[in-house]
Design an enzyme around this catalytic site. Sequence first.
Site, PDB file in Angstrom:
ATOM      1  N   ASP A 200     -15.008  11.154 -14.441  1.00  0.00           N
ATOM      2  CA  ASP A 200     -14.760  11.652 -13.087  1.00  0.00           C
ATOM      3  C   ASP A 200     -16.038  12.328 -12.593  1.00  0.00           C
ATOM      4  O   ASP A 200     -16.373  13.432 -13.024  1.00  0.00           O
ATOM      5  CB  ASP A 200     -13.603  12.656 -13.064  1.00  0.00           C
ATOM      6  CG  ASP A 200     -13.133  12.963 -11.642  1.00  0.00           C
ATOM      7  OD1 ASP A 200     -13.990  13.025 -10.739  1.00  0.00           O
ATOM      8  OD2 ASP A 200     -11.914  13.135 -11.442  1.00  0.00           O
ATOM      9  N   ALA A 259      -2.179   4.065 -10.381  1.00  0.00           N
ATOM     10  CA  ALA A 259      -2.762   4.516  -9.115  1.00  0.00           C
ATOM     11  C   ALA A 259      -2.660   3.358  -8.117  1.00  0.00           C
ATOM     12  O   ALA A 259      -1.699   2.592  -8.142  1.00  0.00           O
ATOM     13  CB  ALA A 259      -4.207   4.950  -9.346  1.00  0.00           C
ATOM     14  N   ARG A 260      -3.654   3.191  -7.262  1.00  0.00           N
ATOM     15  CA  ARG A 260      -3.600   2.156  -6.239  1.00  0.00           C
ATOM     16  C   ARG A 260      -4.135   0.815  -6.745  1.00  0.00           C
ATOM     17  O   ARG A 260      -5.097   0.762  -7.500  1.00  0.00           O
ATOM     18  CB  ARG A 260      -4.399   2.590  -5.010  1.00  0.00           C
ATOM     19  CG  ARG A 260      -3.718   3.677  -4.200  1.00  0.00           C
ATOM     20  CD  ARG A 260      -2.504   3.115  -3.490  1.00  0.00           C
ATOM     21  NE  ARG A 260      -1.842   4.128  -2.684  1.00  0.00           N
ATOM     22  CZ  ARG A 260      -0.776   3.870  -1.914  1.00  0.00           C
ATOM     23  NH1 ARG A 260      -0.272   2.658  -1.883  1.00  0.00           N
ATOM     24  NH2 ARG A 260      -0.222   4.821  -1.209  1.00  0.00           N
ATOM     25  N   ASP A 284       1.821  -0.446 -12.060  1.00  0.00           N
ATOM     26  CA  ASP A 284       2.886  -0.035 -11.150  1.00  0.00           C
ATOM     27  C   ASP A 284       2.485  -0.553  -9.776  1.00  0.00           C
ATOM     28  O   ASP A 284       1.899   0.152  -8.979  1.00  0.00           O
ATOM     29  CB  ASP A 284       3.042   1.491 -11.148  1.00  0.00           C
ATOM     30  CG  ASP A 284       4.261   1.945 -10.360  1.00  0.00           C
ATOM     31  OD1 ASP A 284       5.314   1.296 -10.470  1.00  0.00           O
ATOM     32  OD2 ASP A 284       4.154   2.948  -9.634  1.00  0.00           O
ATOM     33  N   GLU A 287       0.662  -2.824  -3.825  1.00  0.00           N
ATOM     34  CA  GLU A 287      -0.032  -3.488  -2.728  1.00  0.00           C
ATOM     35  C   GLU A 287       0.334  -4.965  -2.743  1.00  0.00           C
ATOM     36  O   GLU A 287       0.627  -5.549  -3.792  1.00  0.00           O
ATOM     37  CB  GLU A 287      -1.560  -3.340  -2.881  1.00  0.00           C
ATOM     38  CG  GLU A 287      -2.061  -1.909  -2.864  1.00  0.00           C
ATOM     39  CD  GLU A 287      -2.096  -1.281  -1.486  1.00  0.00           C
ATOM     40  OE1 GLU A 287      -1.825  -2.014  -0.507  1.00  0.00           O
ATOM     41  OE2 GLU A 287      -2.365  -0.087  -1.392  1.00  0.00           O
ATOM     42  N   HIS A 306       6.180  -0.007  -7.975  1.00  0.00           N
ATOM     43  CA  HIS A 306       5.792   1.273  -7.354  1.00  0.00           C
ATOM     44  C   HIS A 306       6.855   2.347  -7.577  1.00  0.00           C
ATOM     45  O   HIS A 306       7.259   3.054  -6.658  1.00  0.00           O
ATOM     46  CB  HIS A 306       5.557   1.073  -5.854  1.00  0.00           C
ATOM     47  CG  HIS A 306       4.763   2.184  -5.215  1.00  0.00           C
ATOM     48  ND1 HIS A 306       4.040   3.101  -5.937  1.00  0.00           N
ATOM     49  CD2 HIS A 306       4.576   2.528  -3.914  1.00  0.00           C
ATOM     50  CE1 HIS A 306       3.450   3.951  -5.117  1.00  0.00           C
ATOM     51  NE2 HIS A 306       3.768   3.626  -3.882  1.00  0.00           N
ATOM     52  N   LEU A 307       7.304   2.490  -8.832  1.00  0.00           N
ATOM     53  CA  LEU A 307       8.345   3.471  -9.139  1.00  0.00           C
ATOM     54  C   LEU A 307       7.802   4.705  -9.855  1.00  0.00           C
ATOM     55  O   LEU A 307       8.577   5.584 -10.245  1.00  0.00           O
ATOM     56  CB  LEU A 307       9.457   2.823  -9.977  1.00  0.00           C
ATOM     57  CG  LEU A 307       9.099   2.136 -11.306  1.00  0.00           C
ATOM     58  CD1 LEU A 307       8.859   3.120 -12.427  1.00  0.00           C
ATOM     59  CD2 LEU A 307      10.221   1.168 -11.691  1.00  0.00           C
TER      60      LEU A 307
END
Length: 339
Positions: A200, A259-260, A284, A287, A306-307
């Site tokens: 990070d 995440a996305r 997960d 998109e 997406h849960l």
Amino acid sequence: MTKNRILIIGDSYMNAETFRVAFDARGLDADVETVGPQAASTDVSAIREFEGDPAQVARLIAGYEVVALHAAPITADVLDAAAELRLVGCARGGPVNVDIAAAKARGVRVTTTPGKNADAVADLTIGFLVSLLRNVPASLREVDDRVRTGRQLAESTFEGARWFGRELSTTTLGLVGYGNVARLVSQRARALGTRVIAYDPFVDPASVPEIEVVAELNDLFARSEVVSVHARATEDNRGMVGAEQFGAMRQGSLFINTARESLVDEQDLLEALTSGHLGGAALDVNEPDGPWRELVAQSNLVLTPHLAGATYETLQRGAEMLASEVDAFLAGDELRWER
């Protein structure tokens, strides 16, 4: 003295009653009204992931000083119809259904609920971690196939020889991003004996002595048996994980993304899985883009809709956080999560 008027707008994901319970518990000195899910969404370019018709919301919101919502659309036109509006409280970490620039231009403040689903996402990540390490996805498909075709199941202990896996205590977990969710994943994983490292660029390594923060993304992938993505998606980090990063991983390594979707090049992921370089992955999905038909056919893949944040506790926590922010706003105090 006239009380402040608060409108709560529920939706199919977070109903108005969840908000109402939290607001009543705070004893807010305000008149609170609630409405349920609104009409079907219309296409609005300035916002996304919303539920409801802006024109209907504009009619509802007129005359209120505060509106609390989860997914209702707050556009420039809605704001223009709400001359008395002073605060929009959105029970999401990223208020993508609110035109923040338009709100600021009109002097309307916007606050959110960051981290409300962090525990839920961290729990699911650990579930994915154990599932992949122990070959659960492929073994479940085998069980399903046997049951459907009437073949005998679990004849003896020796069947387990096909599914040898790894234990948590011998595993290095690499976290991409070390924010709210990743830190909770780290706590859970380390409590189970897993070694954790992270990448990070926005975190000072000295501030997180509990783990090692590596300087390069590819180094994280090279040193981890499992990599889990927890970065916030931006235009700058779209596709940050792709062929180069998967190639840096050791043969048979595992990959998790709660995440996305935009952070990962799914075509590269598919190739890493089909080539056998990656031993498995868990996504997960959230998109529409990506080779999902091909991915879902992979026996070593876990795919959920997406849960990750979908728990009752997440909803309650978000409502309580927003009630706290509204309470502070009405008292003239500083807001913790203003955008």
